[in-house]
Design a protein around this motif. Structure first.
Motif, mmCIF file in Angstrom:
data_model
loop_
_atom_site.group_PDB
_atom_site.id
_atom_site.type_symbol
_atom_site.label_atom_id
_atom_site.label_comp_id
_atom_site.label_asym_id
_atom_site.label_seq_id
_atom_site.Cartn_x
_atom_site.Cartn_y
_atom_site.Cartn_z
ATOM 1 N N LEU A 68 0.835 -1.207 0.000
ATOM 2 C CA LEU A 68 0.000 0.000 0.000
ATOM 3 C C LEU A 68 0.868 1.254 0.000
ATOM 4 C CD1 LEU A 68 -2.717 -1.037 2.627
ATOM 5 C CD2 LEU A 68 -2.874 -1.183 0.143
ATOM 6 N N VAL A 69 1.924 1.229 0.809
ATOM 7 C CA VAL A 69 2.811 2.385 0.907
ATOM 8 C C VAL A 69 3.617 2.574 -0.370
ATOM 9 C CG1 VAL A 69 4.844 3.279 2.105
ATOM 10 C CG2 VAL A 69 2.953 2.333 3.424
ATOM 11 N N ILE A 70 4.142 1.480 -0.915
ATOM 12 C CA ILE A 70 4.960 1.567 -2.121
ATOM 13 C C ILE A 70 4.142 2.067 -3.305
ATOM 14 C CG2 ILE A 70 6.172 0.155 -3.845
ATOM 15 C CD1 ILE A 70 7.375 -1.448 -1.586
ATOM 16 N N ILE A 71 2.890 1.662 -3.393
ATOM 17 C CA ILE A 71 2.042 2.128 -4.495
ATOM 18 C C ILE A 71 1.872 3.646 -4.449
ATOM 19 C CG2 ILE A 71 -0.283 2.053 -5.505
ATOM 20 C CD1 ILE A 71 -0.443 -0.859 -4.677
ATOM 21 N N THR A 72 1.853 4.225 -3.241
ATOM 22 C CA THR A 72 1.747 5.689 -3.138
ATOM 23 C C THR A 72 3.051 6.383 -3.513
ATOM 24 O OG1 THR A 72 2.434 5.793 -0.811
ATOM 25 C CG2 THR A 72 0.080 5.465 -1.246
ATOM 26 N N GLY A 73 4.112 5.600 -3.751
ATOM 27 C CA GLY A 73 5.405 6.181 -4.073
ATOM 28 C C GLY A 73 6.303 6.342 -2.873
ATOM 29 N N GLY A 74 5.940 5.726 -1.741
ATOM 30 C CA GLY A 74 6.722 5.850 -0.521
ATOM 31 C C GLY A 74 7.424 4.558 -0.156
ATOM 32 N N ILE A 75 7.903 4.492 1.063
ATOM 33 C CA ILE A 75 8.580 3.314 1.605
ATOM 34 C C ILE A 75 8.419 3.356 3.118
ATOM 35 C CG2 ILE A 75 10.856 4.338 2.003
ATOM 36 C CD1 ILE A 75 10.320 0.934 0.338
ATOM 37 N N LEU A 100 0.462 6.386 11.646
ATOM 38 C CA LEU A 100 -0.092 7.741 11.554
ATOM 39 C C LEU A 100 0.999 8.787 11.749
ATOM 40 C CD1 LEU A 100 -3.468 7.444 13.519
ATOM 41 C CD2 LEU A 100 -3.204 8.094 11.122
ATOM 42 N N PHE A 101 1.884 8.519 12.685
ATOM 43 C CA PHE A 101 3.002 9.442 12.922
ATOM 44 C C PHE A 101 3.878 9.534 11.680
ATOM 45 C CE2 PHE A 101 7.301 10.458 14.358
ATOM 46 C CZ PHE A 101 7.069 11.610 15.099
ATOM 47 N N ASN A 102 4.169 8.386 11.059
ATOM 48 C CA ASN A 102 4.945 8.391 9.819
ATOM 49 C C ASN A 102 4.271 9.246 8.750
ATOM 50 O OD1 ASN A 102 7.083 6.737 10.617
ATOM 51 N ND2 ASN A 102 6.029 4.862 10.037
ATOM 52 N N GLY A 103 2.964 9.012 8.574
ATOM 53 C CA GLY A 103 2.227 9.759 7.554
ATOM 54 C C GLY A 103 2.207 11.244 7.831
ATOM 55 N N PHE A 104 2.047 11.619 9.103
ATOM 56 C CA PHE A 104 2.035 13.039 9.472
ATOM 57 C C PHE A 104 3.381 13.694 9.179
ATOM 58 C CE2 PHE A 104 2.944 16.389 12.547
ATOM 59 C CZ PHE A 104 1.853 17.242 12.356
ATOM 60 N N VAL A 105 4.463 13.036 9.563
ATOM 61 C CA VAL A 105 5.799 13.594 9.334
ATOM 62 C C VAL A 105 6.074 13.754 7.834
ATOM 63 C CG1 VAL A 105 8.271 13.128 9.576
ATOM 64 C CG2 VAL A 105 6.739 12.740 11.506
ATOM 65 N N ILE A 106 5.619 12.775 7.052
ATOM 66 C CA ILE A 106 5.875 12.801 5.606
ATOM 67 C C ILE A 106 5.051 13.867 4.905
ATOM 68 C CG2 ILE A 106 5.588 11.462 3.466
ATOM 69 C CD1 ILE A 106 6.291 8.963 5.231
ATOM 70 N N THR A 107 3.774 13.984 5.271
ATOM 71 C CA THR A 107 2.882 14.892 4.548
ATOM 72 C C THR A 107 2.904 16.315 5.083
ATOM 73 O OG1 THR A 107 1.011 14.225 5.953
ATOM 74 C CG2 THR A 107 1.326 13.022 3.891
ATOM 75 N N LYS A 108 2.985 16.481 6.380
ATOM 76 C CA LYS A 108 2.897 17.818 6.966
ATOM 77 C C LYS A 108 4.258 18.467 7.199
ATOM 78 C CE LYS A 108 -1.522 17.199 7.117
ATOM 79 N NZ LYS A 108 -2.361 17.824 6.049
ATOM 80 N N MET A 109 5.240 17.652 7.552
ATOM 81 C CA MET A 109 6.575 18.195 7.778
ATOM 82 C C MET A 109 7.447 18.105 6.524
ATOM 83 S SD MET A 109 7.241 16.665 11.638
ATOM 84 C CE MET A 109 8.809 17.501 11.817
ATOM 85 N N LYS A 110 6.887 17.450 5.491
ATOM 86 C CA LYS A 110 7.558 17.366 4.177
ATOM 87 C C LYS A 110 8.933 16.698 4.271
ATOM 88 C CE LYS A 110 4.058 19.523 2.459
ATOM 89 N NZ LYS A 110 3.020 18.746 1.727
ATOM 90 N N ILE A 111 9.016 15.675 5.107
ATOM 91 C CA ILE A 111 10.246 14.888 5.216
ATOM 92 C C ILE A 111 10.093 13.646 4.339
ATOM 93 C CG2 ILE A 111 11.699 13.534 6.798
ATOM 94 C CD1 ILE A 111 10.989 15.500 8.984
ATOM 95 N N THR A 112 11.137 13.285 3.641
ATOM 96 C CA THR A 112 11.056 12.149 2.719
ATOM 97 C C THR A 112 10.717 10.867 3.476
ATOM 98 O OG1 THR A 112 13.420 11.712 2.937
ATOM 99 C CG2 THR A 112 12.741 13.170 1.145
ATOM 100 N N PRO A 113 9.955 9.955 2.842
ATOM 101 C CA PRO A 113 9.562 8.711 3.517
ATOM 102 C C PRO A 113 10.741 7.910 4.049
ATOM 103 C CG PRO A 113 8.283 9.006 1.512
ATOM 104 C CD PRO A 113 9.327 10.085 1.510
#
Length: 340
Positions: free
Chosen positions: A70-77, A118-131
Protein backbone atom coordinates in the motif's frame (compact mmCIF):
# COMPACT_ATOMS: atom_id res chain seq x y z
CA UNK A 1 -2.82 6.90 -38.60
CA UNK A 2 -3.87 9.18 -35.75
CA UNK A 3 -5.20 7.54 -32.65
CA UNK A 4 -7.79 9.12 -30.40
CA UNK A 5 -6.96 9.83 -26.75
CA UNK A 6 -9.42 7.12 -25.71
CA UNK A 7 -7.71 4.60 -27.95
CA UNK A 8 -4.28 5.51 -26.55
CA UNK A 9 -5.54 5.14 -22.98
CA UNK A 10 -7.13 1.80 -23.85
CA UNK A 11 -3.91 0.51 -25.39
CA UNK A 12 -1.92 1.75 -22.39
CA UNK A 13 -4.24 -0.03 -20.00
CA UNK A 14 -3.97 -3.23 -22.02
CA UNK A 15 -0.17 -3.00 -21.96
CA UNK A 16 -0.17 -2.46 -18.18
CA UNK A 17 -2.46 -5.46 -17.68
CA UNK A 18 -0.27 -7.60 -19.94
CA UNK A 19 2.86 -6.55 -18.03
CA UNK A 20 1.13 -7.29 -14.73
CA UNK A 21 0.06 -10.75 -15.86
CA UNK A 22 3.54 -11.48 -17.20
CA UNK A 23 5.10 -10.44 -13.88
CA UNK A 24 2.68 -12.63 -11.91
CA UNK A 25 3.34 -15.58 -14.20
CA UNK A 26 7.10 -15.07 -13.83
CA UNK A 27 6.77 -14.94 -10.04
CA UNK A 28 4.62 -18.08 -10.01
CA UNK A 29 7.11 -19.98 -12.21
CA UNK A 30 9.95 -18.84 -9.94
CA UNK A 31 8.06 -20.17 -6.92
CA UNK A 32 7.48 -23.54 -8.64
CA UNK A 33 11.14 -23.80 -9.63
CA UNK A 34 12.26 -23.11 -6.05
CA UNK A 35 9.89 -25.76 -4.70
CA UNK A 36 11.14 -28.35 -7.22
CA UNK A 37 14.81 -27.58 -6.56
CA UNK A 38 14.48 -27.74 -2.77
CA UNK A 39 12.30 -30.88 -2.97
CA UNK A 40 15.04 -32.67 -4.94
CA UNK A 41 17.63 -31.49 -2.45
CA UNK A 42 15.70 -32.68 0.61
CA UNK A 43 12.78 -35.12 0.58
CA UNK A 44 11.47 -33.67 3.85
CA UNK A 45 10.86 -30.32 2.14
CA UNK A 46 7.48 -31.50 0.79
CA UNK A 47 6.35 -32.96 4.11
CA UNK A 48 3.17 -31.71 5.73
CA UNK A 49 5.02 -30.39 8.78
CA UNK A 50 7.45 -28.41 6.67
CA UNK A 51 4.58 -27.05 4.57
CA UNK A 52 2.94 -25.78 7.75
CA UNK A 53 6.26 -24.23 8.80
CA UNK A 54 6.42 -22.35 5.50
CA UNK A 55 2.84 -21.17 5.96
CA UNK A 56 3.60 -19.88 9.45
CA UNK A 57 6.78 -18.12 8.33
CA UNK A 58 5.09 -16.61 5.29
CA UNK A 59 2.12 -15.32 7.30
CA UNK A 60 4.29 -12.72 9.05
CA UNK A 61 6.11 -11.74 5.84
CA UNK A 62 2.78 -11.57 4.00
CA UNK A 63 1.11 -9.29 6.56
CA UNK A 64 4.07 -6.93 6.48
CA UNK A 65 4.20 -7.14 2.67
CA UNK A 66 0.54 -6.17 2.24
CA UNK A 67 1.04 -3.00 4.28
CA UNK A 68 4.30 -2.29 2.47
CA UNK A 69 2.55 -2.68 -0.89
CA UNK A 70 0.00 0.00 0.00
CA UNK A 71 2.81 2.38 0.91
CA UNK A 72 4.96 1.57 -2.12
CA UNK A 73 2.04 2.13 -4.49
CA UNK A 74 1.75 5.69 -3.14
CA UNK A 75 5.41 6.18 -4.07
CA UNK A 76 6.72 5.85 -0.52
CA UNK A 77 8.58 3.31 1.60
CA UNK A 78 8.23 2.13 5.22
CA UNK A 79 11.47 1.08 6.90
CA UNK A 80 9.90 0.98 10.36
CA UNK A 81 7.71 -2.14 10.05
CA UNK A 82 10.19 -4.46 11.80
CA UNK A 83 10.54 -2.17 14.81
CA UNK A 84 6.80 -1.44 14.93
CA UNK A 85 6.25 -5.22 14.90
CA UNK A 86 8.46 -5.53 17.98
CA UNK A 87 6.86 -2.58 19.79
CA UNK A 88 3.28 -3.75 19.19
CA UNK A 89 4.07 -7.31 20.24
CA UNK A 90 5.90 -6.09 23.33
CA UNK A 91 3.06 -3.78 24.39
CA UNK A 92 0.58 -6.62 23.92
CA UNK A 93 2.73 -8.96 26.01
CA UNK A 94 3.08 -6.39 28.78
CA UNK A 95 -0.69 -5.84 28.90
CA UNK A 96 -1.39 -9.58 29.05
CA UNK A 97 1.25 -9.98 31.76
CA UNK A 98 -0.47 -7.24 33.78
CA UNK A 99 -3.74 -9.17 33.72
CA UNK A 100 -5.61 -7.72 30.76
CA UNK A 101 -7.59 -10.25 28.67
CA UNK A 102 -5.80 -11.40 25.52
CA UNK A 103 -8.20 -10.06 22.87
CA UNK A 104 -8.36 -6.43 24.15
CA UNK A 105 -4.57 -6.48 24.64
CA UNK A 106 -4.08 -7.60 21.03
CA UNK A 107 -6.43 -4.91 19.75
CA UNK A 108 -4.40 -2.29 21.64
CA UNK A 109 -1.26 -3.74 20.09
CA UNK A 110 -2.69 -3.23 16.60
CA UNK A 111 -3.67 0.33 17.54
CA UNK A 112 -0.10 1.00 18.70
CA UNK A 113 1.10 -0.05 15.24
CA UNK A 114 -1.51 2.13 13.57
CA UNK A 115 -0.43 5.09 15.73
CA UNK A 116 3.18 4.62 14.59
CA UNK A 117 1.96 4.60 10.99
CA UNK A 118 -0.09 7.74 11.55
CA UNK A 119 3.00 9.44 12.92
CA UNK A 120 4.95 8.39 9.82
CA UNK A 121 2.23 9.76 7.55
CA UNK A 122 2.04 13.04 9.47
CA UNK A 123 5.80 13.59 9.33
CA UNK A 124 5.87 12.80 5.61
CA UNK A 125 2.88 14.89 4.55
CA UNK A 126 2.90 17.82 6.97
CA UNK A 127 6.58 18.19 7.78
CA UNK A 128 7.56 17.37 4.18
CA UNK A 129 10.25 14.89 5.22
CA UNK A 130 11.06 12.15 2.72
CA UNK A 131 9.56 8.71 3.52
CA UNK A 132 13.01 7.13 3.75
CA UNK A 133 14.18 9.49 6.50
CA UNK A 134 10.83 9.67 8.33
CA UNK A 135 10.38 5.91 8.58
CA UNK A 136 14.06 5.42 9.39
CA UNK A 137 13.50 7.71 12.38
CA UNK A 138 10.42 5.73 13.43
CA UNK A 139 12.42 2.51 13.09
CA UNK A 140 14.84 3.81 15.73
CA UNK A 141 12.11 5.30 17.93
CA UNK A 142 9.91 2.18 18.00
CA UNK A 143 12.83 -0.15 18.66
CA UNK A 144 14.14 2.13 21.41
CA UNK A 145 10.73 2.34 23.10
CA UNK A 146 10.32 -1.46 22.99
CA UNK A 147 13.74 -2.00 24.54
CA UNK A 148 13.20 0.72 27.15
CA UNK A 149 9.81 -0.65 28.23
CA UNK A 150 11.21 -4.13 28.81
CA UNK A 151 14.79 -3.36 29.76
CA UNK A 152 15.75 -5.38 26.66
CA UNK A 153 14.45 -8.51 28.42
CA UNK A 154 11.81 -10.88 26.98
CA UNK A 155 8.39 -11.15 28.61
CA UNK A 156 7.56 -14.82 29.16
CA UNK A 157 4.85 -16.93 30.84
CA UNK A 158 2.03 -15.20 29.01
CA UNK A 159 -0.33 -18.19 29.25
CA UNK A 160 -1.86 -20.64 26.81
CA UNK A 161 -4.54 -18.19 25.65
CA UNK A 162 -1.87 -15.83 24.32
CA UNK A 163 -0.45 -18.61 22.14
CA UNK A 164 -3.73 -19.65 20.52
CA UNK A 165 -3.54 -17.19 17.60
CA UNK A 166 0.01 -18.14 16.65
CA UNK A 167 -0.15 -21.89 17.33
CA UNK A 168 -3.80 -22.84 16.90
CA UNK A 169 -5.26 -24.47 13.81
CA UNK A 170 -8.67 -24.95 12.22
CA UNK A 171 -9.93 -28.52 11.64
CA UNK A 172 -7.11 -30.06 13.65
CA UNK A 173 -7.85 -33.75 14.33
CA UNK A 174 -6.28 -35.44 17.36
CA UNK A 175 -7.04 -38.98 18.52
CA UNK A 176 -5.95 -41.14 21.42
CA UNK A 177 -3.04 -43.37 20.50
CA UNK A 178 -2.58 -46.99 21.55
CA UNK A 179 0.03 -45.89 24.07
CA UNK A 180 -2.41 -43.52 25.72
CA UNK A 181 -0.83 -40.37 24.29
CA UNK A 182 -2.63 -38.06 21.82
CA UNK A 183 -1.74 -38.50 18.15
CA UNK A 184 -2.25 -35.77 15.54
CA UNK A 185 -4.17 -37.20 12.58
CA UNK A 186 -4.49 -33.91 10.70
CA UNK A 187 -2.55 -30.84 11.89
CA UNK A 188 -5.21 -28.45 10.58
CA UNK A 189 -4.94 -25.07 8.89
CA UNK A 190 -2.90 -22.65 11.04
CA UNK A 191 -4.74 -19.58 12.27
CA UNK A 192 -1.97 -17.23 11.00
CA UNK A 193 -2.46 -18.60 7.46
CA UNK A 194 -6.22 -18.05 7.69
CA UNK A 195 -5.63 -14.54 8.99
CA UNK A 196 -3.27 -13.83 6.08
CA UNK A 197 -5.88 -14.95 3.54
CA UNK A 198 -8.53 -12.73 5.14
CA UNK A 199 -6.23 -9.69 5.20
CA UNK A 200 -5.06 -10.34 1.62
CA UNK A 201 -8.65 -10.54 0.34
CA UNK A 202 -9.54 -7.36 2.22
CA UNK A 203 -6.45 -5.59 0.85
CA UNK A 204 -7.21 -6.68 -2.70
CA UNK A 205 -10.81 -5.52 -2.36
CA UNK A 206 -9.64 -2.17 -0.97
CA UNK A 207 -7.25 -1.54 -3.86
CA UNK A 208 -9.51 -2.70 -6.67
CA UNK A 209 -13.04 -1.91 -5.52
CA UNK A 210 -12.92 1.04 -3.13
CA UNK A 211 -12.33 4.73 -3.73
CA UNK A 212 -9.38 4.74 -1.33
CA UNK A 213 -7.67 2.14 -3.48
CA UNK A 214 -8.12 4.23 -6.63
CA UNK A 215 -6.76 7.24 -4.77
CA UNK A 216 -3.71 5.23 -3.65
CA UNK A 217 -2.94 4.29 -7.25
CA UNK A 218 -3.58 7.84 -8.47
CA UNK A 219 -1.29 9.33 -5.81
CA UNK A 220 1.55 7.02 -6.74
CA UNK A 221 1.09 7.42 -10.49
CA UNK A 222 1.11 11.23 -10.53
CA UNK A 223 0.70 13.06 -7.25
CA UNK A 224 0.14 16.51 -8.76
CA UNK A 225 -2.40 15.24 -11.29
CA UNK A 226 -4.20 13.37 -8.52
CA UNK A 227 -4.36 16.53 -6.42
CA UNK A 228 -5.77 18.52 -9.35
CA UNK A 229 -8.34 15.78 -9.89
CA UNK A 230 -9.65 16.25 -6.36
CA UNK A 231 -7.79 13.48 -4.56
CA UNK A 232 -6.87 14.35 -0.98
CA UNK A 233 -3.27 13.23 -1.40
CA UNK A 234 -2.13 13.89 2.17
CA UNK A 235 -5.04 11.98 3.67
CA UNK A 236 -4.45 9.09 1.26
CA UNK A 237 -0.78 8.85 2.21
CA UNK A 238 -1.52 9.06 5.95
CA UNK A 239 -4.12 6.30 5.61
CA UNK A 240 -1.69 4.08 3.69
CA UNK A 241 1.01 4.48 6.35
CA UNK A 242 -1.52 3.92 9.16
CA UNK A 243 -2.64 0.66 7.52
CA UNK A 244 0.98 -0.39 7.10
CA UNK A 245 1.61 0.27 10.80
CA UNK A 246 -1.54 -1.58 11.85
CA UNK A 247 -0.57 -4.62 9.78
CA UNK A 248 2.95 -4.49 11.24
CA UNK A 249 1.34 -4.49 14.68
CA UNK A 250 -0.84 -7.46 13.72
CA UNK A 251 2.22 -9.31 12.38
CA UNK A 252 4.02 -8.63 15.66
CA UNK A 253 1.16 -10.09 17.67
CA UNK A 254 1.08 -13.21 15.46
CA UNK A 255 4.84 -13.67 15.83
CA UNK A 256 4.87 -13.13 19.61
CA UNK A 257 1.88 -15.46 19.95
CA UNK A 258 3.81 -18.18 18.10
CA UNK A 259 6.69 -17.77 20.55
CA UNK A 260 4.32 -17.28 23.53
CA UNK A 261 6.89 -14.70 24.56
CA UNK A 262 7.16 -10.97 23.83
CA UNK A 263 10.62 -10.29 22.40
CA UNK A 264 11.63 -6.61 21.99
CA UNK A 265 14.53 -7.71 19.76
CA UNK A 266 12.29 -9.45 17.22
CA UNK A 267 11.66 -8.07 13.75
CA UNK A 268 15.21 -7.00 12.92
CA UNK A 269 15.58 -6.72 9.12
CA UNK A 270 11.96 -7.79 8.58
CA UNK A 271 11.45 -4.62 6.58
CA UNK A 272 13.83 -6.13 3.99
CA UNK A 273 11.61 -9.20 3.62
CA UNK A 274 8.50 -7.02 3.34
CA UNK A 275 10.04 -4.82 0.64
CA UNK A 276 11.36 -7.91 -1.16
CA UNK A 277 7.91 -9.55 -1.13
CA UNK A 278 6.25 -6.44 -2.57
CA UNK A 279 8.90 -5.75 -5.22
CA UNK A 280 9.32 -9.38 -6.28
CA UNK A 281 5.53 -9.51 -6.55
CA UNK A 282 5.49 -6.64 -9.04
CA UNK A 283 5.18 -3.45 -6.99
CA UNK A 284 7.18 -0.56 -8.44
CA UNK A 285 9.30 1.61 -6.19
CA UNK A 286 8.41 4.46 -8.55
CA UNK A 287 4.81 4.21 -7.31
CA UNK A 288 1.48 3.60 -8.99
CA UNK A 289 2.05 -0.12 -9.66
CA UNK A 290 1.43 -3.13 -7.45
CA UNK A 291 -1.22 -5.57 -6.25
CA UNK A 292 -1.86 -7.86 -3.30
CA UNK A 293 -1.89 -11.14 -5.23
CA UNK A 294 1.59 -10.38 -6.59
CA UNK A 295 2.81 -9.56 -3.09
CA UNK A 296 1.48 -12.90 -1.83
CA UNK A 297 3.49 -14.68 -4.53
CA UNK A 298 6.52 -12.61 -3.52
CA UNK A 299 6.00 -13.47 0.16
CA UNK A 300 5.85 -17.19 -0.60
CA UNK A 301 8.99 -16.91 -2.76
CA UNK A 302 10.84 -15.32 0.17
CA UNK A 303 9.35 -17.82 2.65
CA UNK A 304 10.18 -20.86 0.52
CA UNK A 305 13.66 -19.52 -0.22
CA UNK A 306 14.45 -18.99 3.48
CA UNK A 307 12.97 -22.35 4.48
CA UNK A 308 14.78 -24.26 1.75
CA UNK A 309 18.08 -22.59 2.56
CA UNK A 310 17.61 -23.39 6.25
CA UNK A 311 16.99 -27.04 5.45
CA UNK A 312 20.09 -27.03 3.24
CA UNK A 313 22.15 -25.79 6.18
CA UNK A 314 22.92 -22.38 4.67
CA UNK A 315 23.84 -19.83 7.36
CA UNK A 316 21.58 -16.89 8.14
CA UNK A 317 24.29 -14.50 6.94
CA UNK A 318 24.45 -16.10 3.50
CA UNK A 319 20.64 -16.02 3.37
CA UNK A 320 20.71 -12.25 3.91
CA UNK A 321 23.16 -11.92 1.03
CA UNK A 322 20.94 -13.99 -1.25
CA UNK A 323 17.78 -12.06 -0.31
CA UNK A 324 19.68 -8.81 -0.91
CA UNK A 325 20.61 -9.92 -4.43
CA UNK A 326 16.99 -10.95 -5.04
CA UNK A 327 15.82 -7.44 -4.10
CA UNK A 328 18.42 -5.80 -6.35
CA UNK A 329 17.43 -8.04 -9.27
CA UNK A 330 13.72 -7.35 -8.75
CA UNK A 331 14.30 -3.58 -8.64
CA UNK A 332 16.46 -3.78 -11.77
CA UNK A 333 13.69 -5.64 -13.61
CA UNK A 334 11.23 -3.00 -12.42
CA UNK A 335 13.46 -0.24 -13.82
CA UNK A 336 13.68 -2.01 -17.15
CA UNK A 337 9.90 -2.26 -17.19
CA UNK A 338 9.51 1.46 -16.43
CA UNK A 339 11.93 2.44 -19.19
CA UNK A 340 10.04 0.27 -21.65
Amino acid sequence: MDLSLTSIRSKGKQLNMSAEMFHKLSAFLTLMILIIVFAFGNAAFLSVNNGLTVLLQTSVIGLLGIGMTLVIITGGIDLSVGSVLALSGTVTGMLVKSGMPVVPAMLIGVLVGAACGLFNGFVITKMKITPFVATLGMMLIARGVALQLTGAAPISRLGEAFGVLGNGALFRVVEQGANGFPRVVFPGIPYPAILLVIVALAGGYLLRRRRLGRHIYATGSNEEAARLAGVEVDRTKITAYALSGALAGLAGIVLMSRLVTAQPNEGVMYELDAIAAAVVGGASLMGGVGNISGTMLGAFIIGVLRNGLNMAGVSAFIQQIIIGFVVILAVYIDQLRNRK
